[in-house]
Design a protein around this motif. Structure first.
Motif, PDB file in Angstrom:
ATOM      1  N   UNK A 198      -7.678   7.177  -8.668  1.00 44.40           N
ATOM      2  CA  UNK A 198      -6.886   6.082  -9.229  1.00 44.40           C
ATOM      3  C   UNK A 198      -5.583   5.955  -8.420  1.00 44.40           C
ATOM      4  N   UNK A 199      -4.901   7.072  -8.211  1.00 43.11           N
ATOM      5  CA  UNK A 199      -3.654   7.042  -7.423  1.00 43.11           C
ATOM      6  C   UNK A 199      -3.915   6.552  -6.004  1.00 43.11           C
ATOM      7  N   UNK A 200      -4.955   7.092  -5.383  1.00 45.44           N
ATOM      8  CA  UNK A 200      -5.241   6.718  -3.993  1.00 45.44           C
ATOM      9  C   UNK A 200      -5.515   5.216  -3.899  1.00 45.44           C
ATOM     10  N   UNK A 201      -6.299   4.694  -4.834  1.00 45.27           N
ATOM     11  CA  UNK A 201      -6.624   3.265  -4.785  1.00 45.27           C
ATOM     12  C   UNK A 201      -5.394   2.396  -5.009  1.00 45.27           C
ATOM     13  N   UNK A 202      -4.516   2.831  -5.907  1.00 44.40           N
ATOM     14  CA  UNK A 202      -3.313   2.049  -6.180  1.00 44.40           C
ATOM     15  C   UNK A 202      -2.383   1.976  -4.979  1.00 44.40           C
ATOM     16  N   UNK A 203      -2.387   3.040  -4.183  1.00 42.46           N
ATOM     17  CA  UNK A 203      -1.461   3.086  -3.040  1.00 42.46           C
ATOM     18  C   UNK A 203      -1.887   2.165  -1.894  1.00 42.46           C
ATOM     19  N   UNK A 204      -3.177   1.801  -1.859  1.00 39.10           N
ATOM     20  CA  UNK A 204      -3.689   0.934  -0.792  1.00 39.10           C
ATOM     21  C   UNK A 204      -3.187   1.364   0.592  1.00 39.10           C
ATOM     22  N   UNK A 205      -3.515   2.571   0.943  1.00 42.09           N
ATOM     23  CA  UNK A 205      -3.057   3.130   2.214  1.00 42.09           C
ATOM     24  C   UNK A 205      -3.851   2.516   3.366  1.00 42.09           C
ATOM     25  N   UNK A 206      -3.162   1.813   4.243  1.00 38.72           N
ATOM     26  CA  UNK A 206      -3.857   1.058   5.287  1.00 38.72           C
ATOM     27  C   UNK A 206      -4.081   1.860   6.575  1.00 38.72           C
ATOM     28  N   UNK A 207      -3.367   2.982   6.724  1.00 35.51           N
ATOM     29  CA  UNK A 207      -3.432   3.704   7.999  1.00 35.51           C
ATOM     30  C   UNK A 207      -3.993   5.114   7.892  1.00 35.51           C
ATOM     31  N   UNK A 208      -4.661   5.408   6.773  1.00 37.96           N
ATOM     32  CA  UNK A 208      -5.440   6.649   6.704  1.00 37.96           C
ATOM     33  C   UNK A 208      -6.890   6.293   6.359  1.00 37.96           C
ATOM     34  N   UNK A 209      -7.811   7.080   6.905  1.00 37.33           N
ATOM     35  CA  UNK A 209      -9.222   6.937   6.561  1.00 37.33           C
ATOM     36  C   UNK A 209      -9.679   8.269   5.979  1.00 37.33           C
ATOM     37  N   UNK A 210     -10.025   8.256   4.704  1.00 34.91           N
ATOM     38  CA  UNK A 210     -10.538   9.493   4.097  1.00 34.91           C
ATOM     39  C   UNK A 210     -12.028   9.552   4.403  1.00 34.91           C
TER      40      UNK A 210
END
Ligand SMILES: *Cc1c(COP(=O)(O)O)cnc(C)c1O
Length: 217
Positions: free
Chosen positions: A135-147
């Motif tokens: 939930x936290x990860x999705x909310x942050x919408x991190x554009x420059x990391x690929x998990x």
């Protein structure tokens, strides 16, 4: 036996679908060069400063992996070149990696580290936090990391049953994440010199091997 020969022997022994990370922490540049000359192109280190020094000294077609606990303030040192960070153990760290990756105009590959061992000293997320974590990860919408996967370390013990069970747990966390949260993940980083055979049996796709290639530290 030379480091080059040990690398080649190890590489031949493992299935082709398993990626071998040569863990060169604390070892001198000359030994890394020997592994490189024998074909090694992925090296794992656990200290940011050492990574930078070795990256500068060795050929630039090497993929450098960070496998040890990473402090947020050290991320900027490795962000320009790091290929994969195995040891993402907090949302704060993930945000910092994203910020530094953006500055460098890169997307940095990351693995989420999970705590599977029966030892307090090991870092990582735990199974029960999966839903809130994503939930936290999705909310942050991190554009420059690929998990791209997950990583874990088993307990340091001779008890093969216990180690096998811990690897099973990690693989089942991977399966849950892939099914429920992040269908694109592919990497299960588990297994070291002492337990890589058990790890591969339980579905490891990436092993991190130090002493079996480079000798005791
Ligand atoms: C040192 C280290 C390894 C390699 O350990 P060996 O037992 O020497 O193969 C693997 N993973 C992590 C996270 C490490 O710190």
């Amino acid at each position: 036996m030379s480091v080059g020969k040990k690398y080649i022997q190890f590489k031949q022994e493992i299935p082709t679908h398993v990626t071998l990370v040569s863990v060169s922490k604390t070892k001198p540049i000359a030994l890394l060069q020997q592994a490189y000359d024998a074909g090694a192109r992925i090296f794992g280190e656990n200290r940011a400063q050492e990574l930078v020094e070795k990256h500068e000294a060795l050929p630039n077609d090497i993929k450098w992996h960070m496998i040890g606990h990473l402090q947020s303030k050290k991320v900027k040192l490795i962000a320009p070149f790091i290929d994969l960070i195995h040891s993402v153990d907090s949302i704060k760290l993930l945000e910092t990696i994203n910020k530094e990756a953006k500055k460098n105009n890169r997307i940095i590959n990351c693995l989420l580290q999970f705590h599977i061992a029966d030892e307090e000293s090991k870092y990582g997320f735990v199974n029960d936090e999966l839903i809130s974590l994503f939930k936290s990860i999705n909310e942050l919408k991190l554009s420059h990391v690929a998990i791209i996967g997950i990583m874990g370390m088993a307990t340091f013990t001779d008890d093969e049953k216990q180690v096998t069970q811990e690897f099973k747990n990690l693989k089942s966390i991977f399966d849950t994440i892939k099914k429920e949260h992040l269908p694109t993940i592919e990497v299960v980083s588990m297994g070291m010199s002492g337990d890589y055979k058990l790890a591969i049996k339980q579905g490891s796709t990436m092993i991190r091997v130090g002493s079996s290639i480079f000798g005791k530290r």
